[in-house]
Design an enzyme around this catalytic site. Structure first.
Site, short mmCIF file in Angstrom:
data_model
loop_
_atom_site.label_atom_id
_atom_site.label_comp_id
_atom_site.label_asym_id
_atom_site.label_seq_id
_atom_site.Cartn_x
_atom_site.Cartn_y
_atom_site.Cartn_z
N ASP A 1 0.88 -1.18 0.00
CA ASP A 1 0.00 0.00 0.00
C ASP A 1 0.91 1.22 0.00
OD1 ASP A 1 -2.22 1.72 0.31
OD2 ASP A 1 -2.00 1.72 2.48
N SER A 2 0.32 2.38 -0.27
CA SER A 2 1.08 3.62 -0.20
C SER A 2 1.62 3.88 1.20
CB SER A 2 0.20 4.79 -0.62
OG SER A 2 -0.95 4.85 0.20
N CYS B 1 -4.40 -1.10 -1.87
CA CYS B 1 -4.56 0.34 -2.10
C CYS B 1 -5.46 0.48 -3.31
CB CYS B 1 -3.19 0.98 -2.35
SG CYS B 1 -3.28 2.70 -2.88
N GLU C 1 -5.33 8.93 9.63
CA GLU C 1 -3.92 8.89 10.04
C GLU C 1 -3.67 9.72 11.29
OE1 GLU C 1 -1.15 9.34 6.78
OE2 GLU C 1 -1.71 7.32 6.14
N CYS D 1 -11.33 2.71 -0.08
CA CYS D 1 -9.98 3.14 0.34
C CYS D 1 -9.68 2.36 1.60
CB CYS D 1 -9.97 4.65 0.60
SG CYS D 1 -8.43 5.23 1.37
N HIS E 1 -7.98 2.99 4.09
CA HIS E 1 -8.00 3.74 5.34
C HIS E 1 -9.40 3.82 5.96
CE1 HIS E 1 -4.08 5.41 4.13
NE2 HIS E 1 -3.96 5.92 5.35
#
Lengths: 262, 262
Positions: A7-8, A70, A149, A181, A183
């Site tokens: 993932d990023s 991702c 985050e 996503c 996240h």
């Protein structure tokens, strides 16, 4: 041989968590490209280049299955990664699209994701491949990644942000929302609460769970249940790993790309 | 010869705007490293490497003065850039620190910035060099960059975020607040409103204005008032350039770093 997941950044650890829950004996090598996070705001060319660098690193660890945890990297890089990879590559989008197509009863599905993922139209395309009668409505929620985050996953700020993003989407009478996503699962409760306050009861589909299901097609090999974590930048990484993985795990710093040094 | 200015992305265009206002005939070459934005969440080593790559690009454009329009890059890279650069390098921190030291009457100054800038302690150090009796209180506001880039600069969400970040800081009875990130001037009104609602009247010091003042020391040469804009990723760039620069300007895409391509 281990499963490779990239993932990023750390968002993809929600996928690692789901894969470990499904296949506790599988060994996993994870790479978070935290030196270049986020991918979701960047162009197809940039994201595709970065994704190839990530996959090449994982291949050097002798994986026998690669997972792109991702959505943006999947939207912009999946086809070209699959074309060049010697091992199967599972993307983040098709599994979530299938899950949404199965879940909806009204035939109206919402998709939220990064600017890149939404602009690519990859979810609408993937859902249409499953059932072309389903109507897909989508909107980008760029602040959800930094909110997750920062650890601001509940309280007034994320709730108001969620209401602002979701209000136009909910006017389309969707009954199912894809969290497009990796996240976003951290914001599930806030997203559900915001929808309820806007008068909607939604079913959420997240790509983490759907990807773990998809991995089953490749019969992940039993190993020792090891998790090797690599990142390209280690700033504040321990706290974020704990937030996304749900447990502590030490990450190793690697340089997967050459920079123009002085 | 032109002034070279770089930032991780478009935030540094607030500096370009201030420099152009002060020296309308100066030619400017600007580089936004948008393929690797943001710097504020990343480690000193990563940020320093990226900063050297940016400066090298600007030097290839025959600049005679370099300005780092990024507080994080200044905190982690200024000394090493100054040590190797053939032209003078102005950072973002010292000018803002001087401005704050001049502005405060109570001797209590607040500093807000990215995680990287705040963790570095560079503002406290720079303010102490001007007046060691000034007390400095600082806090990172990681959501301000994505809020500014998303264009959510007023309304409930940024106001609540600002109150949440500023409340503990304002308990220290500061009268001056340094906007220690080139993105933050877009949130000035919201920051002032949040402070007022928390019972404080603050003077704001932003590094953009202070850096333009500092550039005067090097007598910027008259040119044609040209602005050449370069970015390393062009996704959504036009809208953001307009938001930060206050006018339209076409950006040229450049690759200043080699990625590990397939």
């Amino acid at each position: 041989m281990p499963i490779g997941i990239f993932d990023s950044g750390v968002g993809g650890l929600t996928v690692v968590k789901a894969v470990r829950a499904a296949y506790p004996k599988a060994d996993i090598v994870y790479l978070g490209d935290s030196a270049r996070v986020p991918y979701g705001t960047k162009s197809p060319a940039t994201v595709s280049n970065y994704s190839h660098a990530c996959l090449n690193f994982l291949l050097s660890k002798n994986i026998d299955l690669a997972m792109i945890a991702c959505n943006t990297a999947t939207a912009f890089g999946l086809k070209s990664l699959q074309a060049t990879s010697p091992v199967p590559v599972i993307g983040a989008i098709r599994p979530g699209a299938i899950s949404a197509a199965i879940t909806t009863r009204t035939g109206k599905v919402g998709v939220i994701g990064t600017n890149g993922t939404i602009r690519s139209g990859a979810y609408a395309e993937a859902i249409a491949q499953v059932d072309s009668t389903i109507q897909v409505y989508s909107t980008a929620c760029p602040l959800f990644v930094p909110l997750a985050e920062e650890g601001w996953t509940d309280g007034e700020v994320p709730l108001l942000a969620a209401k602002r993003y979701l209000e136009p989407l909910l006017e389309n009478e969707i009954d199912t929302l894809v969290l497009g996503c990796t996240h976003y699962p951290l914001l599930s409760q806030t997203i559900l609460e915001a929808s309820k306050q806007l008068g909607c009861e939604l079913s959420l589909c997240d790509s983490a769970t759907a990807m773990a299901t998809a991995a089953g097609e490749f019969s992940p090999a039993d190993g020792e249940g090891k998790l090797d974590l690599y990142v390209t930048d280690d700033s504040g990484i321990d706290a974020m790993v704990k937030r996304f993985l749900g447990e502590e795990c030490k990450a190793t710093l690697v340089d997967i790309h050459t920079t123009s040094k002085p």
